[in-house]
Design a protein around this motif. Structure first.
Motif, mmCIF file in Angstrom:
data_model
loop_
_atom_site.group_PDB
_atom_site.id
_atom_site.type_symbol
_atom_site.label_atom_id
_atom_site.label_comp_id
_atom_site.label_asym_id
_atom_site.label_seq_id
_atom_site.Cartn_x
_atom_site.Cartn_y
_atom_site.Cartn_z
ATOM 1 N N UNK A 67 6.627 1.038 -0.197
ATOM 2 C CA UNK A 67 6.829 2.258 0.589
ATOM 3 C C UNK A 67 5.582 2.607 1.396
ATOM 4 N N UNK A 68 4.424 2.413 0.791
ATOM 5 C CA UNK A 68 3.174 2.695 1.495
ATOM 6 C C UNK A 68 2.894 1.652 2.576
ATOM 7 N N UNK A 69 3.346 0.418 2.372
ATOM 8 C CA UNK A 69 3.211 -0.606 3.404
ATOM 9 C C UNK A 69 4.031 -0.221 4.638
ATOM 10 N N UNK A 70 5.234 0.285 4.406
ATOM 11 C CA UNK A 70 6.082 0.749 5.507
ATOM 12 C C UNK A 70 5.394 1.912 6.226
ATOM 13 N N UNK A 71 4.862 2.847 5.457
ATOM 14 C CA UNK A 71 4.207 4.009 6.049
ATOM 15 C C UNK A 71 2.984 3.595 6.868
ATOM 16 N N UNK A 72 2.185 2.667 6.362
ATOM 17 C CA UNK A 72 1.038 2.175 7.121
ATOM 18 C C UNK A 72 1.518 1.520 8.420
ATOM 19 N N UNK A 73 2.584 0.754 8.331
ATOM 20 C CA UNK A 73 3.148 0.150 9.535
ATOM 21 C C UNK A 73 3.576 1.199 10.544
ATOM 22 N N UNK A 74 4.230 2.242 10.077
ATOM 23 C CA UNK A 74 4.651 3.329 10.959
ATOM 24 C C UNK A 74 3.440 4.023 11.582
ATOM 25 N N UNK A 75 2.408 4.218 10.770
ATOM 26 C CA UNK A 75 1.210 4.907 11.259
ATOM 27 C C UNK A 75 0.494 4.070 12.317
ATOM 28 N N UNK A 76 0.366 2.780 12.072
ATOM 29 C CA UNK A 76 -0.231 1.907 13.089
ATOM 30 C C UNK A 76 0.628 1.875 14.344
ATOM 31 N N UNK A 117 2.320 -4.989 8.889
ATOM 32 C CA UNK A 117 2.534 -4.256 7.641
ATOM 33 C C UNK A 117 4.022 -4.141 7.315
ATOM 34 N N UNK A 118 4.846 -3.952 8.328
ATOM 35 C CA UNK A 118 6.291 -3.890 8.090
ATOM 36 C C UNK A 118 6.779 -5.251 7.591
ATOM 37 N N UNK A 119 6.261 -6.324 8.155
ATOM 38 C CA UNK A 119 6.631 -7.677 7.704
ATOM 39 C C UNK A 119 6.261 -7.887 6.250
ATOM 40 N N UNK A 120 5.096 -7.407 5.869
ATOM 41 C CA UNK A 120 4.664 -7.547 4.482
ATOM 42 C C UNK A 120 5.633 -6.822 3.556
ATOM 43 N N UNK A 121 6.020 -5.617 3.933
ATOM 44 C CA UNK A 121 6.965 -4.850 3.113
ATOM 45 C C UNK A 121 8.341 -5.498 3.105
ATOM 46 N N UNK A 122 8.728 -6.116 4.219
ATOM 47 C CA UNK A 122 10.058 -6.720 4.336
ATOM 48 C C UNK A 122 10.236 -7.907 3.401
ATOM 49 N N UNK A 123 9.147 -8.489 2.948
ATOM 50 C CA UNK A 123 9.260 -9.596 1.984
ATOM 51 C C UNK A 123 9.934 -9.141 0.697
ATOM 52 N N UNK A 124 9.763 -7.853 0.364
ATOM 53 C CA UNK A 124 10.365 -7.305 -0.856
ATOM 54 C C UNK A 124 11.635 -6.522 -0.560
ATOM 55 N N UNK A 166 -5.847 6.855 2.453
ATOM 56 C CA UNK A 166 -5.222 6.863 1.119
ATOM 57 C C UNK A 166 -3.975 5.986 1.098
ATOM 58 N N UNK A 167 -3.182 6.074 2.157
ATOM 59 C CA UNK A 167 -1.954 5.275 2.256
ATOM 60 C C UNK A 167 -2.290 3.796 2.346
ATOM 61 N N UNK A 168 -3.308 3.460 3.128
ATOM 62 C CA UNK A 168 -3.733 2.068 3.272
ATOM 63 C C UNK A 168 -4.171 1.487 1.926
ATOM 64 N N UNK A 169 -4.877 2.276 1.150
ATOM 65 C CA UNK A 169 -5.319 1.817 -0.178
ATOM 66 C C UNK A 169 -4.112 1.469 -1.056
ATOM 67 N N UNK A 170 -3.100 2.334 -1.058
ATOM 68 C CA UNK A 170 -1.892 2.086 -1.852
ATOM 69 C C UNK A 170 -1.111 0.891 -1.299
ATOM 70 N N UNK A 171 -1.067 0.768 0.019
ATOM 71 C CA UNK A 171 -0.358 -0.351 0.647
ATOM 72 C C UNK A 171 -1.009 -1.676 0.260
ATOM 73 N N UNK A 172 -2.323 -1.711 0.268
ATOM 74 C CA UNK A 172 -3.035 -2.936 -0.093
ATOM 75 C C UNK A 172 -2.812 -3.316 -1.549
ATOM 76 N N UNK A 173 -2.520 -2.313 -2.382
ATOM 77 C CA UNK A 173 -2.271 -2.598 -3.801
ATOM 78 C C UNK A 173 -0.839 -3.098 -4.038
ATOM 79 N N UNK A 174 -0.011 -3.120 -2.961
ATOM 80 C CA UNK A 174 1.323 -3.693 -3.094
ATOM 81 C C UNK A 174 2.478 -2.726 -3.067
ATOM 82 N N UNK A 175 2.224 -1.453 -2.873
ATOM 83 C CA UNK A 175 3.291 -0.455 -2.826
ATOM 84 C C UNK A 175 4.086 -0.622 -1.526
#
Length: 100
Positions: free
Chosen positions: A38-47, A63-70, A27-36
């Motif tokens: 916070x969820x990108x950070x969480x996916x990074x933490x989970x991985x 995933x953390x790098x992707x979130x860090x762009x914003x 569920x988190x991965x789905x939200x992360x892929x949609x651009x959220x």
């Protein structure tokens, strides 16, 4: 007789929890892929920690790098346990090391 049938269908708690954690990851991965972010950070933490998914620090950093762009401050959270946020105390860092 129903009780005997029900008890034979019981799943060990560890299996139930693992299934829930895996579904949380999906569920988190789905939200992360949609651009959220916070969820990108969480996916990074989970991985990074292997929580709900096979541990893969390289994917975690991606995933953390992707979130860090914003939001550049996410690097402070990247190696924390899943769900950790900046308002949490650093006093539980030792417990994360014990869990590894």
């Amino acid at each position: 007789m129903e009780a005997a049938a029900a008890s034979s269908q019981r799943r060990p708690l560890a299996v139930v929890v693992a299934d829930c954690v895996n579904r949380w990851f999906q569920d988190t991965l789905k939200e992360a892929k949609s651009g959220d972010t916070s969820m990108q950070v969480l996916v990074g933490q989970m991985y990074y920690s292997g929580y709900g998914v096979v541990r893969d620090p390289q994917k975690g950093r991606a995933w953390i790098s992707r979130a860090a762009r914003k939001r550049s401050s996410v690097w402070q959270l990247g190696d924390k346990r899943p769900g950790y946020n900046a308002s949490d105390s650093d006093s539980d860092d030792d417990t994360m090391e014990d869990a590894k």
